[in-house]
Design a protein around this motif. Structure first.
Motif, mmCIF file in Angstrom:
data_model
loop_
_atom_site.group_PDB
_atom_site.id
_atom_site.type_symbol
_atom_site.label_atom_id
_atom_site.label_comp_id
_atom_site.label_asym_id
_atom_site.label_seq_id
_atom_site.Cartn_x
_atom_site.Cartn_y
_atom_site.Cartn_z
ATOM 1 N N PRO A 1 -12.310 -26.742 21.472
ATOM 2 C CA PRO A 1 -11.406 -25.723 21.824
ATOM 3 C C PRO A 1 -12.046 -24.373 22.305
ATOM 4 O O PRO A 1 -11.506 -23.423 21.755
ATOM 5 C CB PRO A 1 -10.191 -25.758 21.091
ATOM 6 N N TYR A 2 -12.936 -24.197 22.928
ATOM 7 C CA TYR A 2 -13.788 -22.883 23.541
ATOM 8 C C TYR A 2 -12.658 -22.186 24.302
ATOM 9 O O TYR A 2 -12.491 -20.761 24.242
ATOM 10 C CB TYR A 2 -14.930 -23.028 24.001
ATOM 11 N N ALA B 1 -9.516 -21.181 24.800
ATOM 12 C CA ALA B 1 -8.295 -21.513 23.834
ATOM 13 C C ALA B 1 -6.726 -21.693 24.656
ATOM 14 O O ALA B 1 -6.070 -22.435 24.337
ATOM 15 C CB ALA B 1 -8.155 -20.229 22.847
ATOM 16 N N GLU B 2 -6.832 -21.054 25.790
ATOM 17 C CA GLU B 2 -5.770 -20.879 26.708
ATOM 18 C C GLU B 2 -5.149 -22.308 26.958
ATOM 19 O O GLU B 2 -3.941 -22.367 27.364
ATOM 20 C CB GLU B 2 -5.813 -19.966 27.813
ATOM 21 N N SER C 1 -6.194 -25.082 24.995
ATOM 22 C CA SER C 1 -6.118 -25.996 24.046
ATOM 23 C C SER C 1 -5.272 -25.832 22.988
ATOM 24 O O SER C 1 -5.624 -26.073 21.734
ATOM 25 C CB SER C 1 -7.870 -25.610 23.394
ATOM 26 N N GLN C 2 -4.222 -25.284 23.287
ATOM 27 C CA GLN C 2 -3.089 -24.898 22.232
ATOM 28 C C GLN C 2 -2.572 -26.104 21.393
ATOM 29 O O GLN C 2 -2.084 -25.986 20.172
ATOM 30 C CB GLN C 2 -2.049 -24.091 22.929
ATOM 31 N N LEU D 1 -5.272 -27.142 18.876
ATOM 32 C CA LEU D 1 -5.446 -25.997 17.805
ATOM 33 C C LEU D 1 -4.220 -26.011 16.991
ATOM 34 O O LEU D 1 -4.460 -25.856 15.668
ATOM 35 C CB LEU D 1 -5.335 -24.812 18.591
ATOM 36 N N ILE E 1 -9.700 -22.656 12.439
ATOM 37 C CA ILE E 1 -8.652 -22.092 13.586
ATOM 38 C C ILE E 1 -7.748 -21.131 13.070
ATOM 39 O O ILE E 1 -7.457 -21.091 11.856
ATOM 40 C CB ILE E 1 -7.769 -23.224 13.875
ATOM 41 N N ARG F 1 -6.557 -19.497 18.149
ATOM 42 C CA ARG F 1 -8.204 -19.958 18.751
ATOM 43 C C ARG F 1 -8.911 -20.230 17.449
ATOM 44 O O ARG F 1 -8.538 -19.981 16.701
ATOM 45 C CB ARG F 1 -8.416 -18.741 19.564
ATOM 46 N N ASP G 1 -2.750 -28.940 26.622
ATOM 47 C CA ASP G 1 -4.390 -29.279 26.555
ATOM 48 C C ASP G 1 -4.966 -29.888 27.874
ATOM 49 O O ASP G 1 -4.563 -31.037 28.105
ATOM 50 C CB ASP G 1 -4.879 -30.180 25.357
ATOM 51 N N VAL H 1 -6.040 -15.268 25.355
ATOM 52 C CA VAL H 1 -5.822 -14.958 24.019
ATOM 53 C C VAL H 1 -6.704 -13.694 23.381
ATOM 54 O O VAL H 1 -7.848 -13.240 23.874
ATOM 55 C CB VAL H 1 -6.464 -16.273 23.216
ATOM 56 N N ASN I 1 -8.779 -12.131 20.874
ATOM 57 C CA ASN I 1 -9.675 -12.495 19.751
ATOM 58 C C ASN I 1 -9.703 -11.626 18.922
ATOM 59 O O ASN I 1 -9.973 -11.928 17.643
ATOM 60 C CB ASN I 1 -11.251 -13.099 20.321
#
Ligand SMILES: Cc1ncc(COP(=O)(O)O)c(C=O)c1O
Length: 972
Positions: free
Chosen positions: A122-123, A125-126, A128-129, A132, A313, A326, A507, A948, A950
């Motif tokens: 999940p690099y 993040a948007e 891949s929630q 995650l 995470i 993330r 995702d 996101v 970071n």
């Protein structure tokens, strides 16, 4: 044009046509696509393209000697037949591996669902929630059960997790080159495979392992730490509190290897004072699979939060202030720390961590406790019945495992085997029995029967409400766990199915669009390759089952090893490493062992090009080597002059070089043979990182470019899916002179005596069950198909390069202007011209329905695109159209037509909530934001959060599920 790409197969017999069916299913472009793509590139034929791309001096001169293709139907029949050579016994072997019931809702919706298993790490993040969220559940579950505040999102296996804890402690207390505290105490009652792995990892870095009995161990200031197991190797529940105090008083740290299910009943390690807890989450619904894949866990006290290995995470906020997840603490990644990294974990076991987390979500705290209580009660019943028959047990306090003393082992064994039961035969007079979730009352009869004389019928009593008399009251858990709503809501299958689907929808995986991650080879993971993994004859095999029960696995292991040797032009193979980085480590140990066998203990210098993946230097340091960096030329090639100078400078101490081929810059350097020759002239060995093997198979080989050892990321070239960050497999192949230095394993006594290197994975063949995927890939493509896959990977990359060339700067091509199977697009100029960063382009691609390519590796400010052979022209075109459209958006900023701060790139990605909001203050339209090209309207993927933040997440580090209020959406 190759025959198999003609759908009508004009020159083939019917049976050949049938057998070659899979090839055009795996390879995207058809004949017409291929012609048109070659025209765009400016080449007449595929073979012309390959000739201009792969240097003639390293080309493979004869076809690969692997069998011809099989159709999917033929393959499934074949693999079913092979599976029947495995004998599925009831396993009571334990030792870290227990049979389990994978809830069907999890099996079908995660394990067998490409929406979950084809995800990438999940690099981005948007998009891949979902995973995650699930990995955060995993961390919360581990943290709650172990009683320690912070946990990571999985490690490779229990043994490596223990070794990671050891090295983390070592590095915490021995910061300088001078080792002040060299000793690590290992209690004699930890799993043998863990001991083996600790030893392998300790020796190269100067750690001294001291094995003994924790009850009598004298711990002084020379010790930086200790490990104990809870319950221990023989199932005994020991109270380690005073031992932990003793180690702490001497200034050291303690790791407890433990079992998550037992912790529903036992006082958790954190409450006993342990600094770290490790173990395997396998028995939380993940099939045995002859050793893997399974998710290991690692939980620690807060003081270690910046040095925990693997990925964590964390919770942050997005651009709208909404909760967003993330990967936290990215600065620890090997890419950045390289030789200063304290761990080389990159790929871990995300998919299996998700399954284990979902198992806890489905059962909840009460369900888990019920399962644990039932197992404990059954164990107590069996134990008491065996004692009644005159046997003695080695411990009085136990959870699921007992050890019986006996002088009648062979009789008992014979009786057990007659009933298709595997017990653990520890030595000539001790038998271990570990029960699990699948054990039922009928099994208890069979088990007790093994210890009964043949005349008496088996009888025993059991009271369901009986006290658990063998869990010591001083170590009975009183604290609550898994109190968060997520673990207390999804009890019905409908709820569970919807929860899994809800997360999946957040995702982007390969079932939405291509994922063109350079260096990661996100190719098709075909359904026929995956299906056998769920079959009982593969999934229910214990890694330490007797060899005569695992002949199906042996067949796959032998065949696959032979194919991989043929493909690499090497002579021997170890299937033990369960990730690429683990393969690097194992490969470097073989080199080290080889030099030492020649009396060259001083050969410790490893040359590593500046462009190498971060795991290369990290692995070299773990293997006790000194890293010397070799420069690159402007065109990305290794600087041969610098290499010559450094090889000469370190000639006496040279261990070797680590190269990636084609290089991480995506070119086949013509100088590669010169490079490998130079290293050999100075007595070094050549390690080749096989991450880019998808550009070699059938065209060239590590053995042909002069390498001595390489790892193969089976989760790249050989079709194992990435699972959102694992599983993976990183077997190593070597030339004959290194064969006897390959890793051995305690389970296989022969390998221990023959091989010079210790174990690198907990199980003898790593994550054995997923070897089936690579085996299936090779069998269904066959000798022609695997080569064609390479050719089409090169075609697809060069087609995209040609389409983007002129609009974007393409970095690093060969002397003919061609790239290999991937290429780098330079985005740095846009920073100056339009204040646009690589990240803006990556996030804007999400609005176009795509996952970003690899970002800022190996060159900061760039993206690296690897389409793979599995994508067809239409998909490649959509991706190129997206990038070209983004280029126009950048141009509008450059020309002053779009605002530098408020534009679709800076505000990307756009969520549905934002686009449909009552207010829209931007200078571009809502439609431009969300549907920038027509094709997007046909298959829109909405990110569930905006960009996101970071920095916010790193400043306020939260790595477990937080209270429910924080899930609320911020005011729009
Ligand atoms: C060039 C290269 N080497 C090594 C690795 C490490 O492999 P793994 O993630 O399987 O440990 C990677 C992973 O992406 C890679 O790209």
């Amino acid at each position: 044009m190759r025959i198999f790409l003609h759908y009508k197969y004009p020159f083939m017999s019917f049976s050949e046509q049938q057998s070659n069916e899979f090839i055009p299913r795996h390879i995207g472009p058809n004949e017409a696509d291929t012609r048109s793509m070659l025209k765009t590139i400016g080449e007449n034929s595929l073979s012309d393209l390959i000739d201009k791309t792969v240097p003639a001096g390293i080309r493979m001169s004869k076809p690969l000697s692997i069998p011809p293709a099989m159709s999917e139907r033929e393959y499934l029949k074949h693999i079913n037949e092979v599976s029947l050579r495995n004998k599925v016994f009831a396993n009571y072997i334990g030792q870290g591996y227990y049979d389990t019931i994978t809830p069907s809702v999890i099996l079908r919706n995660i394990f067998e669902n490409p929406g979950w298993y084809t995800q990438y790490t999940p690099y981005q993040a948007e998009i891949s929630q979902g995973r995650l969220e699930s990995l955060l559940n995993f961390q919360t579950m581990v943290s709650d059960l172990t009683g320690l505040p912070i946990a990571n999102a999985s490690l490779l296996d229990e043994g490596t997790a223990a070794a990671e804890a050891m090295t983390m402690f070592f590095n915490t207390l021995n910061k300088q080159d001078h080792i002040e505290r060299p000793k690590f105490f290992v209690d004699k009652e930890i799993f043998p495979q863990t001991k083996d792995l600790l030893l392998t990892r300790a020796v190269p870095v100067g750690i001294e392992i001291a094995e003994g009995d924790y009850k009598t161990a004298a711990i002084d200031g020379a010790y930086f730490g200790a490990i104990v197991q809870y319950p221990n190797d023989k199932g005994a529940i020991e109270d380690y509190r005073s031992f932990i105090d003793k180690v702490h008083a001497a200034g050291g740290f303690v790791v407890m290897a433990t079992d998550l299910l037992s912790l529903t009943l036992l006082t958790p390690p954190g409450e006993l004072g342990a600094d770290v807890a490790v173990g395997s989450a396998q028995r939380f619904g993940v099939p045995l699979g002859y050793g893997g894949p399974h998710a290991a866990f690692f939980a620690a006290k807060d003081e270690f939060k910046r040095s925990i290995p693997g990925r964590i995470i964390g919770i942050s906020i997005d651009a709208q202030g909404n909760r967003a997840l993330r990967m936290a603490l990215q600065t620890r990644e090997q890419h950045i720390k390289r030789e200063k990294a304290t761990s080389n974990i990159c790929t871990a076991q995300a998919l299996l961590a998700n399954m284990a987390a979902m198992y806890a979500v489905y059962h909840g705290p009460d369900g888990l406790k019920n399962i644990a209580r039932r197992i404990a009660l059954y164990t107590q019943t069996v134990a008491e019945a065996i004692e009644e028959r005159g046997f003695t047990l080695t411990a009085d306090h136990y959870f699921d495992t007992i050890v019986v003393k006996t002088d009648k082992l062979s009789v008992i064994r014979e009786k057990a085997e007659r009933q298709q039961i595997n017990l653990r035969y520890i030595d000539n007079d001790h038998i271990g029995i570990s029960l699990d979730e699948t054990t039922d009352v009928a099994d208890l009869f069979d088990l007790i029967n093994c210890f009964e004389n043949d005349k008496d019928p088996v009888a025993f009593g059991m009271d369901q409400d009986a006290e658990l008399e063998h869990i010591p009251s001083a170590l009975t858990r009183t604290s609550s766990f898994l109190t968060h709503p997520v673990f207390n809501t999804h009890r019905s299958e409908s709820q569970m199915m919807r929860y899994i689907k809800q997360l999946e929808n957040k995702d982007l995986s390969l079932n939405t669009s291509m994922i063109s991650l350079g260096s990661c080879t996100m190719k098709l993971n075909a359904a026929s390759e995956m299906m056998p993994l769920s079959w009982a004859h593969w999934s229910k095999m214990h890694p330490f089952a007797p060899a005569n029960q695992a002949e199906g696995y042996k067949y796959i292991i032998d065949e696959l090893s032979n194919y991989l040797c043929e493909i690499t032009a090497f002579d021997a193979c170890s299937l033990q490493p369960n990730s690429g980085a683990q393969g690097e480590y194992a490969g470097l140990l073989t080199i080290k062992s080889y030099h030492e066998a020649n009396g060259d203990h001083h050969r410790k210098v490893m040359l590593i090009p500046i462009s190498a993946h971060g795991t290369n230097p990290a692995s070299a340091v773990m293997a006790g080597m000194k890293v010397v960096v070799v420069k690159a030329l402007e065109n990305g090639y290794i600087d041969v002059e610098d290499l010559k100078a450094k090889a000469a400078q370190y000639s006496n101490d040279l261990a070797g070089i680590m190269i990636t081929y084609p290089s991480t810059y995506g070119v086949y350097e013509e100088t590669v043979k010169e490079i490998t020759d130079i290293i050999h002239q100075h007595g070094g060995q050549v390690y080749m990182d096989g991450a880019n093997m998808n550009a070699q198979v059938g065209l060239t080989a590590p053995g042909l470019i002069g390498a001595d050892v390489c790892h193969l990321n089976l989760h790249k070239t050989f079709a194992i899916p990435h699972g959102g960050g694992g599983p993976g497999m990183g077997p190593i192949c070597v030339k004959a002179h290194l064969a006897k230095h390959l890793p051995g394993h305690t389970h296989n006594a022969e390998s221990k005596t023959q091989n010079a290197t210790g174990a690198v994975s907990a199980a003898p063949y790593g994550s054995a069950s997923i070897l089936l995927i690579s085996y299936g890939y090779i069998r269904m493509l066959g000798n022609e198909g695997v080569k064609a896959a390479t050719e089409y990977a090169i075609l697809n990359a060069n087609y995209m390069r040609a389409r983007l060339d002129g609009q974007y700067d393409i970095l690093y091509t060969n002397n003919n202007g061609q790239c290999a199977h991937e290429f780098i697009v330079d985005l740095r100029p846009f920073k100056k011209s339009a204040e646009v960063e690589a990240e803006d382009v990556a996030k804007r691609l999400i609005d176009y329905g795509f996952h970003a390519p690899t970002m800022s590796f190996p060159v900061p400010g760039t993206i690296m695109i690897e389409p793979t052979e599995s994508e067809d022209k239409a998909e490649l075109d959509r991706f190129c159209d997206a990038l070209l459209s983004i280029r126009e958006e950048i141009r509008a900023i450059e020309d002053g037509k779009s605002d530098k701060k408020d534009n679709a790139l800076k505000n990307a990605p756009h969520t549905q909530f934002v686009v449909t909001g009552n207010e829209w203050k931007h200078s571009y339209t809502r439609q431009e934001a969300a549907f920038p090209l027509y094709y997007v309207t046909l298959n829109k993927f909405w990110p569930s959060v905006a960009r996101v933040n970071n920095t916010h997440g790193d400043r306020h580090l939260i790595c477990t599920c937080e209270p429910v209020e924080s899930y609320m959406v911020a005011e729009a």
